[in-house]
Write a protein that holds these residues in place. Structure first.
Motif, PDB file in Angstrom:
ATOM      1  N   ALA A  46       0.852  -1.187   0.000  1.00  0.00           N
ATOM      2  CA  ALA A  46       0.000   0.000   0.000  1.00  0.00           C
ATOM      3  C   ALA A  46       0.890   1.240   0.000  1.00  0.00           C
ATOM      4  CB  ALA A  46      -0.908   0.002   1.239  1.00  0.00           C
ATOM      5  N   PRO A  47       0.349   2.369  -0.447  1.00  0.00           N
ATOM      6  CA  PRO A  47       1.135   3.605  -0.402  1.00  0.00           C
ATOM      7  C   PRO A  47       1.652   3.877   1.005  1.00  0.00           C
ATOM      8  CG  PRO A  47      -0.860   3.926  -1.681  1.00  0.00           C
ATOM      9  CD  PRO A  47      -0.975   2.568  -1.028  1.00  0.00           C
ATOM     10  N   GLY A  48       2.873   4.395   1.069  1.00  0.00           N
ATOM     11  CA  GLY A  48       3.466   4.737   2.351  1.00  0.00           C
ATOM     12  C   GLY A  48       4.231   3.614   3.012  1.00  0.00           C
ATOM     13  N   LYS A  49       4.256   2.427   2.388  1.00  0.00           N
ATOM     14  CA  LYS A  49       4.962   1.292   2.974  1.00  0.00           C
ATOM     15  C   LYS A  49       6.245   1.012   2.187  1.00  0.00           C
ATOM     16  CE  LYS A  49       2.332  -1.968   4.866  1.00  0.00           C
ATOM     17  NZ  LYS A  49       1.373  -3.099   4.885  1.00  0.00           N
ATOM     18  N   ARG A  50       7.272   0.543   2.895  1.00  0.00           N
ATOM     19  CA  ARG A  50       8.546   0.191   2.257  1.00  0.00           C
ATOM     20  C   ARG A  50       9.299  -0.753   3.174  1.00  0.00           C
ATOM     21  NH1 ARG A  50      12.771   4.686   2.183  1.00  0.00           N
ATOM     22  NH2 ARG A  50      12.960   3.968   4.324  1.00  0.00           N
ATOM     23  N   GLU A  51       9.856  -1.814   2.590  1.00  0.00           N
ATOM     24  CA  GLU A  51      10.667  -2.751   3.359  1.00  0.00           C
ATOM     25  C   GLU A  51      12.134  -2.716   2.941  1.00  0.00           C
ATOM     26  OE1 GLU A  51       7.809  -6.360   4.566  1.00  0.00           O
ATOM     27  OE2 GLU A  51       8.279  -6.311   2.424  1.00  0.00           O
ATOM     28  N   LEU A  52      12.405  -2.592   1.651  1.00  0.00           N
ATOM     29  CA  LEU A  52      13.767  -2.713   1.126  1.00  0.00           C
ATOM     30  C   LEU A  52      14.443  -1.362   0.963  1.00  0.00           C
ATOM     31  CD1 LEU A  52      13.215  -5.334  -1.725  1.00  0.00           C
ATOM     32  CD2 LEU A  52      13.615  -5.719   0.718  1.00  0.00           C
TER      33      LEU A  52
END
Length: 132
Positions: A46-52
Motif C-alpha cells: 500500500a502507499p506509504g509502505k517500504r521494506e527494502l
C-alpha cells in the motif's frame, strides 16, 4: 539471536512480510545483501509502505506479478524508474530469463495475483511429480 543486519548478511533467501513504513529506515542496509541472495517481499502492499532499501534495486534483478501493479502498490514503487521489472509469468513460460548467474541478487515483489500463485503451485507439483 542475530539482528536483522547480521541475519541478512548470512542468508541465501530473505522473505519480508512486515508493516514497515516508508518514513522509517528500511529493514536492512543494501550492502548487507551478499551475491546470490534471493529476496521475496510482500509487505509493501500500500502507499506509504517500504521494506527494502531503494539502492538495492540497482544491483538486483527484479521479478513481480505484474509490473504496472508492482509500480502502483508493491515494493517496486520505491525502485528507481529505470529498474526493469520482469513479470514472473514471463519466466514461467520461458519468454524471459530467471536467474542468469549464481551471483545474481534477485527480488520478487509480490503484490498478489491469485491465479498466478495457483499456476506456479501446480507447475511446482508437476515438476516434483506430485499428484494430488
Amino acid at each position: 539471536m542475530a539482528d536483522a543486519e547480521e541475519a541478512c548478511a548470512r542468508a541465501d533467501v530473505i522473505v519480508t512480510a512486515t508493516t514497515a513504513r516508508a518514513d522509517t529506515p528500511p529493514l536492512f542496509r543494501a550492502d548487507r545483501i551478499r551475491p546470490g541472495t534471493h529476496i521475496s517481499c510482500m509487505g509493501a502492499d500500500a502507499p506509504g509502505k517500504r521494506e527494502l532499501p531503494p539502492e538495492l534495486f540497482a544491483r538486483a534483478r527484479v521479478f513481480c506479478d505484474l509490473p504496472e501493479q508492482a509500480r502502483r502498490m508493491g515494493e517496486s514503487r520505491n525502485a528507481p524508474e529505470e529498474t526493469v521489472l520482469t513479470p514472473l509469468g514471463e519466466v514461467l513460460v520461458g519468454r524471459a530469463p530467471g536467474r542468469r548467474d549464481a551471483a545474481d541478487v534477485t527480488i520478487f515483489d509480490s503484490s498478489g495475483i491469485g491465479l498466478q500463485d495457483l499456476y506456479l503451485g501446480l507447475a511446482l507439483l508437476e515438476e516434483l511429480d506430485i499428484t494430488l
